[in-house]
Write an enzyme that holds these catalytic residues in place. Structure first.
Site, PDB file in Angstrom:
ATOM      1  N   LYS A  15      27.802  33.831  27.710  1.00 46.05           N
ATOM      2  CA  LYS A  15      27.968  35.252  28.087  1.00 46.05           C
ATOM      3  C   LYS A  15      28.340  36.101  26.877  1.00 46.05           C
ATOM      4  O   LYS A  15      27.872  37.232  26.725  1.00 46.05           O
ATOM      5  CB  LYS A  15      29.038  35.379  29.175  1.00 46.05           C
ATOM      6  N   THR A  27      16.890  29.740  39.069  1.00 49.04           N
ATOM      7  CA  THR A  27      16.962  28.281  39.187  1.00 49.04           C
ATOM      8  C   THR A  27      18.225  27.788  38.488  1.00 49.04           C
ATOM      9  O   THR A  27      19.099  28.559  38.122  1.00 49.04           O
ATOM     10  CB  THR A  27      15.717  27.609  38.568  1.00 49.04           C
ATOM     11  N   LYS A  40      21.696  32.523  32.618  1.00 51.33           N
ATOM     12  CA  LYS A  40      22.136  32.877  31.258  1.00 51.33           C
ATOM     13  C   LYS A  40      21.210  32.295  30.183  1.00 51.33           C
ATOM     14  O   LYS A  40      21.055  32.872  29.116  1.00 51.33           O
ATOM     15  CB  LYS A  40      23.566  32.346  31.026  1.00 51.33           C
ATOM     16  N   VAL A  53      25.620  38.025  33.426  1.00 55.30           N
ATOM     17  CA  VAL A  53      26.949  38.048  32.791  1.00 55.30           C
ATOM     18  C   VAL A  53      28.083  38.155  33.815  1.00 55.30           C
ATOM     19  O   VAL A  53      28.894  37.242  33.944  1.00 55.30           O
ATOM     20  CB  VAL A  53      27.038  39.162  31.721  1.00 55.30           C
ATOM     21  N   GLY A  74      36.415  25.858  46.152  1.00 56.66           N
ATOM     22  CA  GLY A  74      35.007  26.169  45.881  1.00 56.66           C
ATOM     23  C   GLY A  74      34.829  27.031  44.643  1.00 56.66           C
ATOM     24  O   GLY A  74      33.761  27.577  44.410  1.00 56.66           O
TER      25      GLY A  74
HETATM   26  N1  LIG Z   1      25.892  31.788  42.404  1.00 58.65           N
HETATM   27  C1  LIG Z   1      26.416  32.766  41.668  1.00 58.65           C
HETATM   28  O1  LIG Z   1      27.410  33.407  42.045  1.00 58.65           O
HETATM   29  C2  LIG Z   1      25.785  33.131  40.333  1.00 58.65           C
HETATM   30  C3  LIG Z   1      26.307  34.223  39.608  1.00 58.65           C
HETATM   31  C4  LIG Z   1      25.690  34.611  38.412  1.00 58.65           C
HETATM   32  C5  LIG Z   1      24.625  33.878  37.920  1.00 58.65           C
HETATM   33  N2  LIG Z   1      24.164  32.788  38.617  1.00 58.65           N
HETATM   34  C6  LIG Z   1      23.030  32.040  38.062  1.00 58.65           C
HETATM   35  O2  LIG Z   1      21.895  32.212  38.916  1.00 58.65           O
HETATM   36  C7  LIG Z   1      21.104  31.012  38.931  1.00 58.65           C
HETATM   37  C8  LIG Z   1      20.947  30.533  40.382  1.00 58.65           C
HETATM   38  O3  LIG Z   1      22.231  30.312  40.901  1.00 58.65           O
HETATM   39  P1  LIG Z   1      22.413  29.694  42.372  1.00 58.65           P
HETATM   40  O4  LIG Z   1      23.866  29.764  42.628  1.00 58.65           O
HETATM   41  O5  LIG Z   1      21.447  30.300  43.300  1.00 58.65           O
HETATM   42  O6  LIG Z   1      21.970  28.185  42.064  1.00 58.65           O
HETATM   43  P2  LIG Z   1      21.647  27.052  43.141  1.00 58.65           P
HETATM   44  O7  LIG Z   1      22.287  27.361  44.444  1.00 58.65           O
HETATM   45  O8  LIG Z   1      21.915  25.754  42.468  1.00 58.65           O
HETATM   46  O9  LIG Z   1      20.064  27.215  43.362  1.00 58.65           O
HETATM   47  C9  LIG Z   1      19.097  26.923  42.405  1.00 58.65           C
HETATM   48  C10 LIG Z   1      17.861  26.456  43.162  1.00 58.65           C
HETATM   49  O10 LIG Z   1      16.776  26.375  42.240  1.00 58.65           O
HETATM   50  C11 LIG Z   1      16.070  25.161  42.498  1.00 58.65           C
HETATM   51  N3  LIG Z   1      15.338  24.756  41.301  1.00 58.65           N
HETATM   52  C12 LIG Z   1      15.791  24.082  40.210  1.00 58.65           C
HETATM   53  N4  LIG Z   1      14.798  23.909  39.322  1.00 58.65           N
HETATM   54  C13 LIG Z   1      13.687  24.489  39.860  1.00 58.65           C
HETATM   55  C14 LIG Z   1      12.334  24.625  39.449  1.00 58.65           C
HETATM   56  N5  LIG Z   1      11.931  24.127  38.276  1.00 58.65           N
HETATM   57  N6  LIG Z   1      11.455  25.280  40.263  1.00 58.65           N
HETATM   58  C15 LIG Z   1      11.867  25.766  41.454  1.00 58.65           C
HETATM   59  N7  LIG Z   1      13.144  25.653  41.915  1.00 58.65           N
HETATM   60  C16 LIG Z   1      14.041  25.039  41.127  1.00 58.65           C
HETATM   61  C17 LIG Z   1      17.157  24.183  42.881  1.00 58.65           C
HETATM   62  O11 LIG Z   1      16.618  23.063  43.549  1.00 58.65           O
HETATM   63  P3  LIG Z   1      17.425  21.655  43.439  1.00 58.65           P
HETATM   64  O12 LIG Z   1      18.704  21.894  44.163  1.00 58.65           O
HETATM   65  O13 LIG Z   1      16.529  20.661  44.081  1.00 58.65           O
HETATM   66  O14 LIG Z   1      17.628  21.409  41.972  1.00 58.65           O
HETATM   67  C18 LIG Z   1      18.037  25.069  43.789  1.00 58.65           C
HETATM   68  O15 LIG Z   1      17.565  25.089  45.112  1.00 58.65           O
HETATM   69  C19 LIG Z   1      21.844  30.012  38.026  1.00 58.65           C
HETATM   70  O16 LIG Z   1      21.267  30.061  36.756  1.00 58.65           O
HETATM   71  C20 LIG Z   1      23.273  30.538  37.983  1.00 58.65           C
HETATM   72  O17 LIG Z   1      23.929  30.196  36.785  1.00 58.65           O
HETATM   73  C21 LIG Z   1      24.714  32.418  39.810  1.00 58.65           C
END
Ligand SMILES: NC(=O)c1ccc[n+]([C@@H]2O[C@H](COP(=O)([O-])OP(=O)(O)OC[C@H]3O[C@@H](n4cnc5c(N)ncnc54)[C@H](OP(=O)(O)O)[C@@H]3O)[C@@H](O)[C@H]2O)c1
Length: 352
Positions: free
Chosen positions: A226, A98, A127, A154, A208
């Site tokens: 991190k 999330t 994180k 990380v 982006g």
């Molecule tokens: N994307 C990457 O490359 C990457 C790399 C490393 C780590 N991460 C980490 O991985 C996590 C997810 O990343 P992401 O890119 O997938 O994020 P994202 O695209 O913003 O997706 C997060 C999803 O979780 C939903 N959400 C928020 N609070 C929630 C809750 N309480 N219950 C259920 N769903 C909930 C959000 O809904 P809403 O939009 O309605 O809030 C959104 O659909 C983050 O912590 C990020 O820092 C991401």
């Protein structure tokens, strides 16, 4: 054949990519690791929730619309997120991906606590739980004999934590320096090409590589989390974010970059930690000038790198993409494999 049941909390970029991997990579996984993955529950704040003990077609999930409550149109679906029910009622590993609130770590910490207390394995790419609540969560891990894995937190897909913990055991690891944020590294690169700080940030947003609000990246707060994770996990420290001095890249001007260039140096946002003589660990995140011969000086664009310092190997460097939805979903797969490979017969939940 064993099947590992998964429930996904959050269905944004990362867990959507994981659903794609479940759809596309199960044959490879079965051949190499002896089990398949099956999604049995999903909860997303925006899209709603789906639960089905016999498995949800991952394509139905990835093809669902993006409108609020879209999961209600899938068999077993509901417009409300029902996160608690998904955690409590699906016998599965829980994949927490999330929103990352770097200050409180919520809601991810509560999700992880709930999962571990329900005696389920939890994997997160977030994180917050690792940097801010690792010791409390590890207490629950021990109490309930379950796993808490977080390789993607990380450097997304690159398994630096597991690699360092396993393959660098005994090497005498005494510190690391890393370029751990692609956004700030890209901004500094563009400034070297002559852009001002403001224009370089705009360019990163257009590509982006930067969020609409890039502060956490530019000011180094994201890197600080991190650094806390790596220092605590790999150097046995007990740091909190406030223990790590922070100086991001926003004060750097075009003329600072030009001066460094003339001196044959490059500005980089470096997160580092080292073991001091008394055994304590200190850490810092700072924008600094590196000589071109420094192991991190030539890391360009959104690439990340960590240079580990150790007694036996000297400096050993890992370089890789710092983010990416598929790469991060792969980190989740690596965590699932680490949990279940060799323990599928004895595990209480998940693979059975
Ligand atoms: N994307 C990457 O490359 C990457 C790399 C490393 C780590 N991460 C980490 O991985 C996590 C997810 O990343 P992401 O890119 O997938 O994020 P994202 O695209 O913003 O997706 C997060 C999803 O979780 C939903 N959400 C928020 N609070 C929630 C809750 N309480 N219950 C259920 N769903 C909930 C959000 O809904 P809403 O939009 O309605 O809030 C959104 O659909 C983050 O912590 C990020 O820092 C991401």
């Amino acid at each position: 054949m064993a099947t590992c049941n998964l429930a996904l909390i959050g269905f944004g970029r990362v867990n959507r990519a994981l659903a794609e991997l479940v759809d596309q990579r199960n044959d490879v996984l079965e051949k190499e690791c002896g089990f398949r993955l099956r999604v049995v529950g999903v909860s997303d704040l925006h899209l709603g929730s789906v639960m089905s003990p016999n498995g949800i077609d991952p394509r139905a999930l990835t093809r669902a619309g993006s409108e609020k409550g879209a999961f209600s149109k899938i068999s077993g679906g509901h417009a409300a997120p029902r996160t608690e029910q998904v955690i409590k009622q699906t016998p599965s590993d829980i994949i927490e991906a999330t929103y990352n609130d770097g200050e409180s770590g919520q809601p991810a910490i509560s999700h992880c606590q709930g999962v571990l207390a329900a005696r389920r394995h939890v994997i997160t790419t977030n994180k917050g739980p690792v940097a801010l609540a690792a010791s409390a969560l590890q207490g629950l891990v021990k109490e309930n004999d379950v796993a808490f894995e977080y390789e993607g937190s990380v450097i997304s897909g690159t398994p630096v934590i597991r690699m360092a913990k396993t393959n660098l055991s005994g090497v005498g690891l005494n510190g690391f320096q890393g370029i751990l944020n692609g956004t700030s590294n890209y901004v500094l690169d563009r400034m070297e090409e002559g852009l001002t700080f403001v224009d370089a940030v705009k360019a990163a947003q257009e590509m982006g590589f930067a969020e609409a609000n890039p502060t956490a990246n530019i000011e180094g707060r994201e890197v600080r989390l991190k650094v806390v994770i790596l220092a605590n996990e790999l150097l046995g420290a007990s740091l909190k974010p406030a223990d790590v001095k922070l100086c991001g890249i926003s004060p750097i001007t075009a003329s600072d970059v030009e001066d460094a260039k003339k001196a044959g140096e490059k500005w980089k946002l470096v997160g580092s930690a080292s073991r001091d003589e008394d055994g304590s660990v200190s850490a810092i995140v700072e924008a600094k000038r590196l000589e071109r011969t420094h192991p991190l000086a030539e890391i360009s664009g959104v690439t990340n790198a960590i240079a580990f310092q150790s007694d036996l190997l000297g400096t050993a460097k890992v370089t890789s993409p710092g983010a990416g939805r598929i790469e991060t979903a792969f980190a989740i797969m690596a965590d699932i494999i680490a949990i279940h490979r060799g323990r599928t017969a004895s595990t209480k939940t998940g693979a059975a």
